[in-house]
Design a protein around this motif. Structure first.
Motif, PDB file in Angstrom:
ATOM      1  N   MET A  81      36.807  46.813  41.859  1.00 20.23           N
ATOM      2  CA  MET A  81      37.416  46.752  43.182  1.00 20.23           C
ATOM      3  C   MET A  81      38.672  45.908  43.034  1.00 20.23           C
ATOM      4  N   THR A  82      39.414  45.704  44.105  1.00 17.42           N
ATOM      5  CA  THR A  82      40.670  44.973  43.950  1.00 17.42           C
ATOM      6  C   THR A  82      40.755  43.679  44.745  1.00 17.42           C
ATOM      7  N   VAL A  83      40.140  43.577  45.922  1.00 17.44           N
ATOM      8  CA  VAL A  83      40.015  42.270  46.557  1.00 17.44           C
ATOM      9  C   VAL A  83      38.678  41.711  46.083  1.00 17.44           C
ATOM     10  N   THR A  84      38.728  40.859  45.083  1.00 19.17           N
ATOM     11  CA  THR A  84      37.504  40.458  44.385  1.00 19.17           C
ATOM     12  C   THR A  84      37.103  39.008  44.609  1.00 19.17           C
ATOM     13  N   SER A 115      39.663  33.828  50.188  1.00 17.79           N
ATOM     14  CA  SER A 115      40.653  33.283  51.118  1.00 17.79           C
ATOM     15  C   SER A 115      41.905  32.831  50.390  1.00 17.79           C
ATOM     16  N   GLY A 116      42.998  32.733  51.162  1.00 15.49           N
ATOM     17  CA  GLY A 116      44.229  32.165  50.644  1.00 15.49           C
ATOM     18  C   GLY A 116      44.633  32.768  49.316  1.00 15.49           C
ATOM     19  N   PRO A 117      45.007  31.928  48.335  1.00 19.85           N
ATOM     20  CA  PRO A 117      45.473  32.449  47.040  1.00 19.85           C
ATOM     21  C   PRO A 117      44.389  33.170  46.254  1.00 19.85           C
ATOM     22  N   ASN A 118      43.118  32.869  46.493  1.00 20.46           N
ATOM     23  CA  ASN A 118      42.051  33.587  45.789  1.00 20.46           C
ATOM     24  C   ASN A 118      42.038  35.073  46.117  1.00 20.46           C
ATOM     25  N   ALA A 119      42.552  35.408  47.294  1.00 21.09           N
ATOM     26  CA  ALA A 119      42.463  36.788  47.771  1.00 21.09           C
ATOM     27  C   ALA A 119      43.477  37.715  47.111  1.00 21.09           C
ATOM     28  N   TRP A 120      44.447  37.181  46.388  1.00 20.68           N
ATOM     29  CA  TRP A 120      45.332  38.069  45.642  1.00 20.68           C
ATOM     30  C   TRP A 120      45.129  37.931  44.126  1.00 20.68           C
ATOM     31  N   THR A 171      47.967  44.268  43.108  1.00 16.77           N
ATOM     32  CA  THR A 171      49.343  43.844  42.846  1.00 16.77           C
ATOM     33  C   THR A 171      49.678  44.109  41.381  1.00 16.77           C
ATOM     34  N   GLY A 172      50.937  44.500  41.136  1.00 18.36           N
ATOM     35  CA  GLY A 172      51.400  44.688  39.771  1.00 18.36           C
ATOM     36  C   GLY A 172      50.545  45.652  38.987  1.00 18.36           C
ATOM     37  N   ASN A 173      50.124  45.211  37.784  1.00 20.45           N
ATOM     38  CA  ASN A 173      49.306  46.061  36.920  1.00 20.45           C
ATOM     39  C   ASN A 173      47.841  46.115  37.351  1.00 20.45           C
ATOM     40  N   SER A 174      47.489  45.356  38.377  1.00 20.53           N
ATOM     41  CA  SER A 174      46.102  45.313  38.834  1.00 20.53           C
ATOM     42  C   SER A 174      45.844  46.206  40.040  1.00 20.53           C
ATOM     43  N   ARG A 175      46.764  47.125  40.306  1.00 14.24           N
ATOM     44  CA  ARG A 175      46.569  48.041  41.424  1.00 14.24           C
ATOM     45  C   ARG A 175      45.521  49.096  41.095  1.00 14.24           C
ATOM     46  N   GLY A 176      44.651  49.379  42.063  1.00 13.81           N
ATOM     47  CA  GLY A 176      43.659  50.433  41.896  1.00 13.81           C
ATOM     48  C   GLY A 176      44.182  51.756  42.429  1.00 13.81           C
ATOM     49  N   SER A 177      43.732  52.850  41.835  1.00 11.49           N
ATOM     50  CA  SER A 177      44.177  54.178  42.270  1.00 11.49           C
ATOM     51  C   SER A 177      43.055  54.879  43.025  1.00 11.49           C
ATOM     52  N   TYR A 178      42.570  54.234  44.074  1.00  6.37           N
ATOM     53  CA  TYR A 178      41.493  54.779  44.899  1.00  6.37           C
ATOM     54  C   TYR A 178      41.700  54.308  46.335  1.00  6.37           C
ATOM     55  N   ILE A 179      40.989  54.944  47.265  1.00  2.00           N
ATOM     56  CA  ILE A 179      41.076  54.553  48.668  1.00  2.00           C
ATOM     57  C   ILE A 179      39.687  54.448  49.307  1.00  2.00           C
ATOM     58  N   GLY A 180      38.625  54.719  48.529  1.00  8.44           N
ATOM     59  CA  GLY A 180      37.278  54.621  49.065  1.00  8.44           C
ATOM     60  C   GLY A 180      36.270  55.262  48.135  1.00  8.44           C
ATOM     61  N   HIS A 181      35.088  55.552  48.659  1.00  4.47           N
ATOM     62  CA  HIS A 181      34.005  56.109  47.851  1.00  4.47           C
ATOM     63  C   HIS A 181      32.889  56.560  48.789  1.00  4.47           C
TER      64      HIS A 181
END
Length: 387
Positions: A209-212, A197-202, A310-320
């Protein structure tokens, strides 16, 4: 079984030794501690290490014997005239095989060449039959029960881990296995998923994964935390739910209090992208194509820098892909050019992460059909909020 034997013969592999519990369940119908021997022709042989009588009742394999060690197994294979000639190729699963077991195999089967057959197995597992699809639907139904629990539990001051507990309890109470299986040796999720939630979510942790979320401590630095959820927070709930071996993997976003105009606009943009990507699904599309299409949509929306991280932490995937494990191959992302077949079940899971505003994520499970696709996860695609 016949399909696997055909692949073994094609690759000149004399026999496969299956030890991974998920693959054992797939081929033998049981995840009891066993070793499954599959020659390139003839009937399979199952060797039990423990629980012999229980295993015999559970498996369809007629030739089931006790063998507490590789030495015992090899001796029995010799008696059954099932040992291939010295120098033959033997298939094992090197992606999930512990080093000590691999060394023991080399010692006991000296003179054989070991070949990794995990990709062959995962390619076969990628295509689901009607029973497997129905099993995934059953797990999706449990996710819906968890969704109801989230809506009834979300309130000011509740911690992320308390909210996560409501999802997990609902799934377990309604028949969930209470475990999520990973192919990765270092893959795990607290309780099977993420509440953040909130700031933890970014904040992006090191999990694949990216929302961790940030987790409870550095011992497991992703997942729900001790943070108390505040009015106006966006809350992402991303969970794998497993029932009788098969997984659902879904995500929805919630808001404590009525979402702001900016939050609602961000959500609407996400859903638009999500449904557009799903409309591109068909047999023979590749994971790379789906990702690049999604990335282009995010760019057109002016949100590329906030897409899949965000930034350098972007993932290059859309699913699995999903099934007996939550992280099955292939990943739908850059470099994955394998055409997706009819019968595969995949996820599409876009997310936007904007520091200071919040993160939004949606994930659905999709069956690839002859004519295109079927969305298995029928839960509404709205930004749920609790006043």
């Amino acid at each position: 079984m016949k399909e696997l034997q055909g692949k073994l013969k094609f690759h000149n592999v004399a026999a496969a030794l299956i030890m991974n519990p998920r693959d054992l369940f797939y081929y033998a119908g049981t995840a009891q501690p066993t070793n499954l021997w599959i020659s390139d022709e003839g009937n399979p042989i199952l060797f039990t290490r423990r629980a012999h009588e229980m295993t015999k009742k559970a498996t369809w394999i007629d030739q089931t014997f006790e063998a507490n060690s590789f030495k015992d197994m090899i001796s029995m294979l010799g008696e059954l005239n099932s040992m291939p000639p010295i120098g033959s190729k033997l298939g094992v699963q090197t992606d999930v095989l512990p080093t000590n077991i691999g060394l023991s195999l080399q010692k006991n089967l000296n003179g054989y060449e070991f070949i990794n057959i995990s990709k062959i197995i995962m390619q076969q597992r990628l295509i689901k039959d009607s029973f497997e699809v129905e099993s995934i639907r059953n797990s999706i139904d449990l996710w819906k029960q968890g969704h109801k629990a989230i809506l009834s539990t979300l309130k000011t001051g509740i911690t992320e881990y308390e909210l996560a507990a409501s999802m997990e309890y609902a799934a377990r109470k309604n028949g969930g296995d209470g475990v999520v299986w990973f192919r990765r040796w270092d893959g795990c999720l607290p309780g099977g998923g993420i509440v953040t939630s909130g700031p933890n979510a970014w904040e992006v942790s090191g999990h694949a994964m990216t929302v961790t979320g940030v987790g409870m401590s550095e011992s497991l630095p992703w997942g729900a935390s001790k943070r108390k959820i505040e009015n106006g927070d966006l809350v992402v709930v991303d969970y794998g739910i497993c029932k009788e071996g098969y997984h659902a993997d879904m995500a929805r976003t919630y808001c404590l209090g009525k979402p702001s105009d900016k939050q609602m606009d961000l959500w609407n943009r996400l859903v638009e992208l999500h449904l557009s990507v799903i409309d591109k699904i068909r047999p023979d599309v590749t994971g790379e194509e789906l990702y690049l299409f999604a990335e282009q949509l995010a760019k057109e929306q002016g949100l590329l820098e906030n897409f899949m991280g965000t930034g350098n932490s972007r993932g290059s995937y859309i699913g699995h892909s999903i099934g007996l494990e939550i992280d099955e191959d292939p990943v739908l992302g850059l470099g994955f050019t394998q055409p997706l077949p009819e019968g595969a079940v995949i996820t599409i899971e876009p997310k936007f992460m904007i520091p200071g505003l919040g993160s939004v994520m949606i994930e659905d499970d999709i069956l690839i059909t002859k004519s295109g696709y079927e969305i298995l996860s029928t839960l509404n695609r709205e930004l749920f909020y609790v006043d």
